[in-house]
Design a protein around this motif. Structure first.
Motif, PDB file in Angstrom:
ATOM      1  N   HIS A  24      35.333  -4.144 -21.137  1.00  0.00           N
ATOM      2  CA  HIS A  24      34.408  -3.658 -21.005  1.00  0.00           C
ATOM      3  C   HIS A  24      33.179  -4.552 -22.862  1.00  0.00           C
ATOM      4  CE1 HIS A  24      33.970  -2.221 -17.462  1.00  0.00           C
ATOM      5  NE2 HIS A  24      34.733  -0.808 -17.699  1.00  0.00           N
ATOM      6  N   ALA A  25      31.883  -4.545 -22.443  1.00  0.00           N
ATOM      7  CA  ALA A  25      31.307  -5.771 -23.725  1.00  0.00           C
ATOM      8  C   ALA A  25      30.084  -4.184 -24.003  1.00  0.00           C
ATOM      9  CB  ALA A  25      30.193  -6.356 -23.227  1.00  0.00           C
ATOM     10  N   ILE A  26      31.085  -3.716 -25.352  1.00  0.00           N
ATOM     11  CA  ILE A  26      30.954  -2.237 -25.642  1.00  0.00           C
ATOM     12  C   ILE A  26      29.804  -2.610 -27.037  1.00  0.00           C
ATOM     13  CG2 ILE A  26      30.921   0.021 -27.234  1.00  0.00           C
ATOM     14  CD1 ILE A  26      32.319  -0.795 -24.286  1.00  0.00           C
ATOM     15  N   THR A  27      28.255  -1.797 -26.880  1.00  0.00           N
ATOM     16  CA  THR A  27      27.600  -2.118 -28.532  1.00  0.00           C
ATOM     17  C   THR A  27      27.758  -0.306 -28.414  1.00  0.00           C
ATOM     18  OG1 THR A  27      26.392  -3.400 -27.443  1.00  0.00           O
ATOM     19  CG2 THR A  27      25.091  -2.530 -29.401  1.00  0.00           C
ATOM     20  N   LEU A  28      27.403  -0.418 -29.821  1.00  0.00           N
ATOM     21  CA  LEU A  28      27.771   0.672 -30.865  1.00  0.00           C
ATOM     22  C   LEU A  28      25.885   1.220 -31.040  1.00  0.00           C
ATOM     23  CD1 LEU A  28      30.618   0.348 -32.731  1.00  0.00           C
ATOM     24  CD2 LEU A  28      30.704   1.646 -30.743  1.00  0.00           C
ATOM     25  N   GLY A  29      25.671   2.162 -30.322  1.00  0.00           N
ATOM     26  CA  GLY A  29      24.364   2.777 -31.174  1.00  0.00           C
ATOM     27  C   GLY A  29      24.308   4.081 -32.055  1.00  0.00           C
ATOM     28  N   MET A  79      30.472  -4.835 -17.618  1.00  0.00           N
ATOM     29  CA  MET A  79      29.661  -3.949 -17.965  1.00  0.00           C
ATOM     30  C   MET A  79      29.588  -3.903 -19.274  1.00  0.00           C
ATOM     31  SD  MET A  79      29.684  -1.189 -15.799  1.00  0.00           S
ATOM     32  CE  MET A  79      31.625  -0.208 -14.435  1.00  0.00           C
ATOM     33  N   GLN A  80      27.912  -3.550 -19.370  1.00  0.00           N
ATOM     34  CA  GLN A  80      27.403  -3.571 -21.003  1.00  0.00           C
ATOM     35  C   GLN A  80      27.322  -2.681 -21.219  1.00  0.00           C
ATOM     36  OE1 GLN A  80      26.481  -7.148 -23.060  1.00  0.00           O
ATOM     37  NE2 GLN A  80      26.842  -5.073 -24.161  1.00  0.00           N
ATOM     38  N   ILE A  81      27.669  -2.113 -21.852  1.00  0.00           N
ATOM     39  CA  ILE A  81      28.093  -0.736 -22.221  1.00  0.00           C
ATOM     40  C   ILE A  81      27.399  -0.253 -23.728  1.00  0.00           C
ATOM     41  CG2 ILE A  81      29.356   1.788 -22.720  1.00  0.00           C
ATOM     42  CD1 ILE A  81      30.887   0.018 -20.784  1.00  0.00           C
ATOM     43  N   ALA A  82      26.238   0.633 -23.265  1.00  0.00           N
ATOM     44  CA  ALA A  82      25.853   1.022 -25.007  1.00  0.00           C
ATOM     45  C   ALA A  82      26.443   2.379 -24.980  1.00  0.00           C
ATOM     46  CB  ALA A  82      24.549   1.076 -25.477  1.00  0.00           C
ATOM     47  N   ILE A  83      27.173   3.000 -25.979  1.00  0.00           N
ATOM     48  CA  ILE A  83      27.957   3.746 -26.528  1.00  0.00           C
ATOM     49  C   ILE A  83      26.455   4.968 -27.537  1.00  0.00           C
ATOM     50  CG2 ILE A  83      29.967   5.661 -26.893  1.00  0.00           C
ATOM     51  CD1 ILE A  83      31.663   2.730 -25.517  1.00  0.00           C
ATOM     52  N   LEU A  84      26.381   5.561 -27.262  1.00  0.00           N
ATOM     53  CA  LEU A  84      25.418   6.135 -28.441  1.00  0.00           C
ATOM     54  C   LEU A  84      25.878   7.218 -29.550  1.00  0.00           C
ATOM     55  CD1 LEU A  84      21.962   6.592 -26.634  1.00  0.00           C
ATOM     56  CD2 LEU A  84      23.442   4.348 -27.851  1.00  0.00           C
ATOM     57  N   GLY A  85      26.573   7.603 -30.407  1.00  0.00           N
ATOM     58  CA  GLY A  85      27.111   8.226 -31.017  1.00  0.00           C
ATOM     59  C   GLY A  85      28.159   7.538 -31.211  1.00  0.00           C
ATOM     60  N   THR A  86      28.959   7.815 -32.870  1.00  0.00           N
ATOM     61  CA  THR A  86      30.585   6.967 -32.819  1.00  0.00           C
ATOM     62  C   THR A  86      31.400   7.817 -33.167  1.00  0.00           C
ATOM     63  OG1 THR A  86      29.578   6.332 -35.023  1.00  0.00           O
ATOM     64  CG2 THR A  86      29.088   4.279 -32.798  1.00  0.00           C
ATOM     65  N   ASP A 113      17.730  -0.102 -29.154  1.00  0.00           N
ATOM     66  CA  ASP A 113      18.526  -1.652 -29.048  1.00  0.00           C
ATOM     67  C   ASP A 113      19.752  -1.270 -28.306  1.00  0.00           C
ATOM     68  OD1 ASP A 113      15.780  -2.167 -30.200  1.00  0.00           O
ATOM     69  OD2 ASP A 113      17.196  -2.559 -32.172  1.00  0.00           O
ATOM     70  N   ALA A 114      20.265  -0.830 -27.904  1.00  0.00           N
ATOM     71  CA  ALA A 114      21.656  -1.237 -28.367  1.00  0.00           C
ATOM     72  C   ALA A 114      21.331  -0.387 -26.479  1.00  0.00           C
ATOM     73  CB  ALA A 114      22.419   0.410 -28.585  1.00  0.00           C
ATOM     74  N   ALA A 115      20.856   0.652 -25.908  1.00  0.00           N
ATOM     75  CA  ALA A 115      19.758   1.510 -25.098  1.00  0.00           C
ATOM     76  C   ALA A 115      19.417   0.267 -23.481  1.00  0.00           C
ATOM     77  CB  ALA A 115      19.616   2.895 -24.997  1.00  0.00           C
ATOM     78  N   GLN A 116      18.293  -0.148 -24.625  1.00  0.00           N
ATOM     79  CA  GLN A 116      17.924  -0.972 -23.251  1.00  0.00           C
ATOM     80  C   GLN A 116      18.685  -2.392 -23.178  1.00  0.00           C
ATOM     81  OE1 GLN A 116      14.081  -1.229 -25.862  1.00  0.00           O
ATOM     82  NE2 GLN A 116      13.957   0.667 -25.546  1.00  0.00           N
ATOM     83  N   ALA A 117      19.369  -2.736 -23.716  1.00  0.00           N
ATOM     84  CA  ALA A 117      19.958  -3.833 -23.549  1.00  0.00           C
ATOM     85  C   ALA A 117      21.151  -3.684 -22.141  1.00  0.00           C
ATOM     86  CB  ALA A 117      20.876  -4.653 -25.225  1.00  0.00           C
ATOM     87  N   ALA A 118      21.866  -2.425 -22.536  1.00  0.00           N
ATOM     88  CA  ALA A 118      22.817  -2.394 -22.178  1.00  0.00           C
ATOM     89  C   ALA A 118      22.877  -2.103 -20.048  1.00  0.00           C
ATOM     90  CB  ALA A 118      23.753  -0.555 -21.738  1.00  0.00           C
ATOM     91  N   GLU A 119      23.339  -2.158 -18.894  1.00  0.00           N
ATOM     92  CA  GLU A 119      23.993  -1.456 -17.547  1.00  0.00           C
ATOM     93  C   GLU A 119      23.824   0.096 -17.332  1.00  0.00           C
ATOM     94  OE1 GLU A 119      27.042  -5.134 -17.133  1.00  0.00           O
ATOM     95  OE2 GLU A 119      25.879  -3.811 -15.954  1.00  0.00           O
TER      96      GLU A 119
END
Ligand SMILES: NC(=O)c1ccc[n+]([C@@H]2O[C@H](COP(=O)([O-])OP(=O)(O)OC[C@H]3O[C@@H](n4cnc5c(N)ncnc54)[C@H](OP(=O)(O)O)[C@@H]3O)[C@@H](O)[C@H]2O)c1
Length: 214
Positions: free
Chosen positions: A23-28, A1-8, A55-61
């Motif tokens: 999973h494919a992760i983007t760190l927001g 899954m394409q996942i955005a994690i907001l907060g690191t 951007d991270a959120a819009q690209a994620a499922e």
């Protein structure tokens, strides 16, 4: 899954490390042009991308919220509508009080319902708020699979959340519609009370243990 994690921070870092193998992760992050050293190191360790939160959120499922409660007011409106996306709300509406950390709201509403009102086109699911970040990342040593309750109004979004919970080693249990987050947020405070105020530590979890009828 394409996942955005907001907060690191504690939770975002634990979930990124635990989910990155599958999973494919983007760190927001707040400042994608100049991410903090901690975010840069997390991206290097996990192979995750770094992007501005919208951007991270819009690209994620699937979008995982791993932000302080006070940050939601400014962050959620900046994300766009997120129509049809699954938003997993792992936050707790905590506020300092004279007798320690307590819930800023509850019983007649919940933080998760606030998130859903801010993102009406998204499918908000409450989960991953009921245990410490350490157990989100490491739980294979526990004698029982830790339980993680799920509340949400979309059956499909809850199934997506359940898949991620199983990937993290949890036993997902459906708690019902999103308003049941009113139970799950105080439940988190029960964990916090034991872990911090009563000295039980941070490496334990709740489990739902079945057995044959006596
Ligand atoms: N810690 C736990 O064990 C645990 C367990 C269950 C649920 N939770 C809940 O999960 C959420 C995150 O907890 P945490 O312990 O991971 O927090 P944390 O370690 O303090 O990390 C918070 C993250 O949010 C970012 N942030 C802070 N203020 C922000 C703002 N105004 N706008 C945008 N981003 C902001 C921080 O960015 P910077 O790094 O740039 O400061 C950091 O990446 C909270 O709601 C908490 O109640 C925590």
């Amino acid at each position: 899954m394409q996942i955005a994690i907001l907060g690191t921070g504690n939770v975002g870092g634990a979930l990124a490390r635990a989910l990155a193998p599958r999973h494919a992760i983007t760190l927001g992050t707040r400042d994608a042009a100049q991410p903090s050293d901690r975010t840069t190191a997390l991206a290097a360790h996990t192979g995750a991308q770094i992007a501005a939160m919208p951007d991270a959120a819009q690209a994620a499922e699937v979008i995982l919220l791993a932000l302080p409660w006070h940050a939601l007011t400014s962050t959620l409106p900046s994300l766009g509508p997120l129509a049809g996306k699954v938003v997993i709300d792992g936050t707790n509406p905590l506020t300092p009080t004279p007798h320690g950390l307590d819930l800023a709201l509850g019983h007649t509403t919940s933080g998760a319902e606030y998130v859903q009102r801010q993102l009406p086109a998204a499918h908000v699911v409450k989960t991953l708020n009921q245990v410490g970040a350490e157990v989100m990342e490491h739980n294979a040593h526990l004698p029982h699979r830790p339980v993680q309750f799920i509340a949400g109004d979309s059956a499909q979004a809850k199934e997506t959340a359940a898949t991620l919970l199983r990937d993290l080693g949890f036993d997902p249990l459906d708690a019902g519609p999103l308003h049941r987050a009113r139970l799950l947020e105080p439940f988190a405070l029960l964990w916090i009370n034991q872990a911090i105020l009563r000295g039980k530590g941070r490496t334990w979890a709740f489990a739902a243990i079945d057995g044959p009828a006596p």
